[in-house]
Design a protein around this motif. Sequence first.
Motif, PDB file in Angstrom:
ATOM      1  N   MET A 176      39.067  37.323  35.814  1.00  0.00           N
ATOM      2  CA  MET A 176      38.303  38.480  36.269  1.00  0.00           C
ATOM      3  C   MET A 176      38.688  39.741  35.477  1.00  0.00           C
ATOM      4  O   MET A 176      37.835  40.541  35.115  1.00  0.00           O
ATOM      5  N   LEU A 177      39.980  39.903  35.229  1.00  0.00           N
ATOM      6  CA  LEU A 177      40.422  41.071  34.467  1.00  0.00           C
ATOM      7  C   LEU A 177      39.828  41.072  33.060  1.00  0.00           C
ATOM      8  O   LEU A 177      39.340  42.094  32.575  1.00  0.00           O
ATOM      9  N   ARG A 178      39.838  39.918  32.418  1.00  0.00           N
ATOM     10  CA  ARG A 178      39.399  39.843  31.017  1.00  0.00           C
ATOM     11  C   ARG A 178      37.884  39.841  30.886  1.00  0.00           C
ATOM     12  O   ARG A 178      37.301  40.656  30.160  1.00  0.00           O
ATOM     13  N   ASP A 179      37.207  38.924  31.579  1.00  0.00           N
ATOM     14  CA  ASP A 179      35.782  38.690  31.344  1.00  0.00           C
ATOM     15  C   ASP A 179      34.871  39.604  32.144  1.00  0.00           C
ATOM     16  O   ASP A 179      33.733  39.857  31.747  1.00  0.00           O
ATOM     17  N   THR A 180      35.339  40.104  33.290  1.00  0.00           N
ATOM     18  CA  THR A 180      34.484  40.923  34.144  1.00  0.00           C
ATOM     19  C   THR A 180      34.829  42.399  34.051  1.00  0.00           C
ATOM     20  O   THR A 180      33.951  43.245  33.898  1.00  0.00           O
ATOM     21  N   ILE A 181      36.119  42.714  34.143  1.00  0.00           N
ATOM     22  CA  ILE A 181      36.533  44.111  34.148  1.00  0.00           C
ATOM     23  C   ILE A 181      36.771  44.638  32.738  1.00  0.00           C
ATOM     24  O   ILE A 181      36.685  45.833  32.486  1.00  0.00           O
ATOM     25  N   GLY A 182      37.041  43.735  31.780  1.00  0.00           N
ATOM     26  CA  GLY A 182      37.193  44.149  30.388  1.00  0.00           C
ATOM     27  C   GLY A 182      38.592  44.571  30.006  1.00  0.00           C
ATOM     28  O   GLY A 182      38.783  45.209  28.966  1.00  0.00           O
ATOM     29  N   PHE A 183      39.581  44.219  30.811  1.00  0.00           N
ATOM     30  CA  PHE A 183      40.968  44.554  30.475  1.00  0.00           C
ATOM     31  C   PHE A 183      41.519  43.482  29.540  1.00  0.00           C
ATOM     32  O   PHE A 183      41.420  42.289  29.832  1.00  0.00           O
ATOM     33  N   PRO A 184      42.118  43.875  28.412  1.00  0.00           N
ATOM     34  CA  PRO A 184      42.626  42.868  27.468  1.00  0.00           C
ATOM     35  C   PRO A 184      43.791  42.083  28.062  1.00  0.00           C
ATOM     36  O   PRO A 184      44.752  42.652  28.575  1.00  0.00           O
ATOM     37  N   ILE A 185      43.683  40.776  28.007  1.00  0.00           N
ATOM     38  CA  ILE A 185      44.722  39.884  28.512  1.00  0.00           C
ATOM     39  C   ILE A 185      45.419  39.204  27.333  1.00  0.00           C
ATOM     40  O   ILE A 185      44.744  38.680  26.436  1.00  0.00           O
ATOM     41  N   PRO A 186      46.738  39.196  27.296  1.00  0.00           N
ATOM     42  CA  PRO A 186      47.423  38.499  26.198  1.00  0.00           C
ATOM     43  C   PRO A 186      47.202  36.994  26.283  1.00  0.00           C
ATOM     44  O   PRO A 186      46.885  36.456  27.355  1.00  0.00           O
ATOM     45  N   ASP A 187      47.341  36.320  25.160  1.00  0.00           N
ATOM     46  CA  ASP A 187      47.233  34.863  25.165  1.00  0.00           C
ATOM     47  C   ASP A 187      48.305  34.285  26.081  1.00  0.00           C
ATOM     48  O   ASP A 187      49.468  34.719  26.053  1.00  0.00           O
ATOM     49  N   PHE A 188      47.902  33.319  26.914  1.00  0.00           N
ATOM     50  CA  PHE A 188      48.882  32.713  27.806  1.00  0.00           C
ATOM     51  C   PHE A 188      48.602  31.218  27.940  1.00  0.00           C
ATOM     52  O   PHE A 188      47.478  30.755  27.761  1.00  0.00           O
ATOM     53  N   ALA A 189      49.645  30.460  28.248  1.00  0.00           N
ATOM     54  CA  ALA A 189      49.525  29.013  28.370  1.00  0.00           C
ATOM     55  C   ALA A 189      49.297  28.573  29.799  1.00  0.00           C
ATOM     56  O   ALA A 189      48.682  27.539  30.048  1.00  0.00           O
ATOM     57  N   ARG A 190      49.800  29.347  30.756  1.00  0.00           N
ATOM     58  CA  ARG A 190      49.614  28.973  32.163  1.00  0.00           C
ATOM     59  C   ARG A 190      49.708  30.209  33.039  1.00  0.00           C
ATOM     60  O   ARG A 190      50.243  31.240  32.625  1.00  0.00           O
ATOM     61  N   ALA A 191      49.166  30.092  34.259  1.00  0.00           N
ATOM     62  CA  ALA A 191      49.247  31.160  35.255  1.00  0.00           C
ATOM     63  C   ALA A 191      49.817  30.564  36.525  1.00  0.00           C
ATOM     64  O   ALA A 191      49.393  29.495  36.968  1.00  0.00           O
ATOM     65  N   GLU A 192      50.782  31.214  37.117  1.00  0.00           N
ATOM     66  CA  GLU A 192      51.350  30.717  38.367  1.00  0.00           C
ATOM     67  C   GLU A 192      51.623  31.885  39.303  1.00  0.00           C
ATOM     68  O   GLU A 192      51.712  33.039  38.878  1.00  0.00           O
ATOM     69  N   LEU A 193      51.719  31.598  40.596  1.00  0.00           N
ATOM     70  CA  LEU A 193      51.946  32.639  41.586  1.00  0.00           C
ATOM     71  C   LEU A 193      53.362  33.180  41.484  1.00  0.00           C
ATOM     72  O   LEU A 193      54.322  32.428  41.293  1.00  0.00           O
ATOM     73  N   GLY A 194      53.467  34.503  41.613  1.00  0.00           N
ATOM     74  CA  GLY A 194      54.768  35.148  41.703  1.00  0.00           C
ATOM     75  C   GLY A 194      55.003  35.611  43.128  1.00  0.00           C
ATOM     76  O   GLY A 194      54.239  35.305  44.044  1.00  0.00           O
ATOM     77  N   CYS A 195      56.036  36.365  43.335  1.00  0.00           N
ATOM     78  CA  CYS A 195      56.398  36.834  44.675  1.00  0.00           C
ATOM     79  C   CYS A 195      55.681  38.143  44.980  1.00  0.00           C
ATOM     80  O   CYS A 195      55.758  39.099  44.202  1.00  0.00           O
ATOM     81  N   GLY A 196      54.983  38.198  46.112  1.00  0.00           N
ATOM     82  CA  GLY A 196      54.285  39.408  46.510  1.00  0.00           C
ATOM     83  C   GLY A 196      55.068  40.275  47.465  1.00  0.00           C
ATOM     84  O   GLY A 196      54.552  41.290  47.944  1.00  0.00           O
ATOM     85  N   ASP A 197      56.305  39.909  47.761  1.00  0.00           N
ATOM     86  CA  ASP A 197      57.139  40.682  48.682  1.00  0.00           C
ATOM     87  C   ASP A 197      57.976  41.662  47.877  1.00  0.00           C
ATOM     88  O   ASP A 197      58.868  41.265  47.125  1.00  0.00           O
ATOM     89  N   HIS A 198      57.690  42.966  48.034  1.00  0.00           N
ATOM     90  CA  HIS A 198      58.372  43.990  47.245  1.00  0.00           C
ATOM     91  C   HIS A 198      59.347  44.796  48.106  1.00  0.00           C
ATOM     92  O   HIS A 198      59.621  45.965  47.837  1.00  0.00           O
ATOM     93  N   THR A 199      59.869  44.168  49.146  1.00  0.00           N
ATOM     94  CA  THR A 199      60.757  44.858  50.070  1.00  0.00           C
ATOM     95  C   THR A 199      62.080  45.192  49.397  1.00  0.00           C
ATOM     96  O   THR A 199      62.689  44.355  48.733  1.00  0.00           O
ATOM     97  N   LYS A 200      62.524  46.424  49.583  1.00  0.00           N
ATOM     98  CA  LYS A 200      63.836  46.852  49.121  1.00  0.00           C
ATOM     99  C   LYS A 200      64.717  47.133  50.332  1.00  0.00           C
ATOM    100  O   LYS A 200      64.310  46.937  51.485  1.00  0.00           O
TER     101      LYS A 200
END
Length: 295
Positions: free
Chosen positions: A23-47
């Motif tokens: 969506m970022l690359r093809d729809t919104i037009g934001f340049p995405i670097p070449d990548f081999a895979r995408a995986e989920l990261g942690c969405g908990d930013h609690t300090k």
Amino acid sequence: MPGFDHELQVRLFQKQPALAPLMLRDTIGFPIPDFARAELGCGDHTKLTPQSFKSDKVVVLYDHDCTKVLAIITEVQQKVDEDKPYTWPLYLATVREELRCPVRLMVVCPDNRTERWARKPIELETGGAVLRPAVLGPSNTPVVDDIDRAKRLPELAVLSAAAHGDNPAVLKAAESALDGLPEHTRLIYYDFIESKLSAAARLMWEELMATGTYEWQSDFARKYVGQGREEGLEEGREAGLVQGKREALLRLLDALPVSVGPDARRRIEECTDSDRLDTWITRAVGVRHTDELFG
């Protein structure tokens, strides 16, 4: 407490991590670097502070050498929330510090008003750095009317059907894409699409389903219980009941009228105790200020 629509759209990006960079690359037009895979990261930013900060989803992109090249924070924003221009920069800074790689914020909006609001630049320092969120909304959600493309990326077909449901080809592509998914996932996606359609589009959608075994749910179940198919129907019903009490309490306070400040509204919206909500509803009739409600 996030509702069904919010959680369903979060689930789309969870089920298909590659959807965010696409969506970022093809729809919104934001340049995405070449990548081999995408995986989920942690969405908990609690300090180590009293307040917890959690984004909806974080997707991390890696190159062929397993080096992190970009982290995408995906926020499903159901309505205007003036707190978000202050918390979103915190998400970005925290993820950047944790992952030590570039970060991009993408905001997914269900309607034009929220989309316009989310596109506003966020000034981080006077005359200095500005955060410009990448926004996916009705105006730029792709039209997926090709069945093969829809089958390759069913989650994109769901977003497309929700945004462009008056297009019969889009609905047909979505129906074909979802037909091969596991039943529990298919039923949830069906409900979400149906809830977003106009009356005419809903008739087309139901005709597509007429030859299948899908059992349509009530409006109440579609909004609050659909998620319960996976997590247990009883839990889904309870969540819907609690949500209904929260909304009833806020409507009652508005009608009296009683001034409901941001802190009081947040306290009501975050309450998950059904009995406590009953107590507040009973008290609401005789209060002049929300302090009396919680006392």
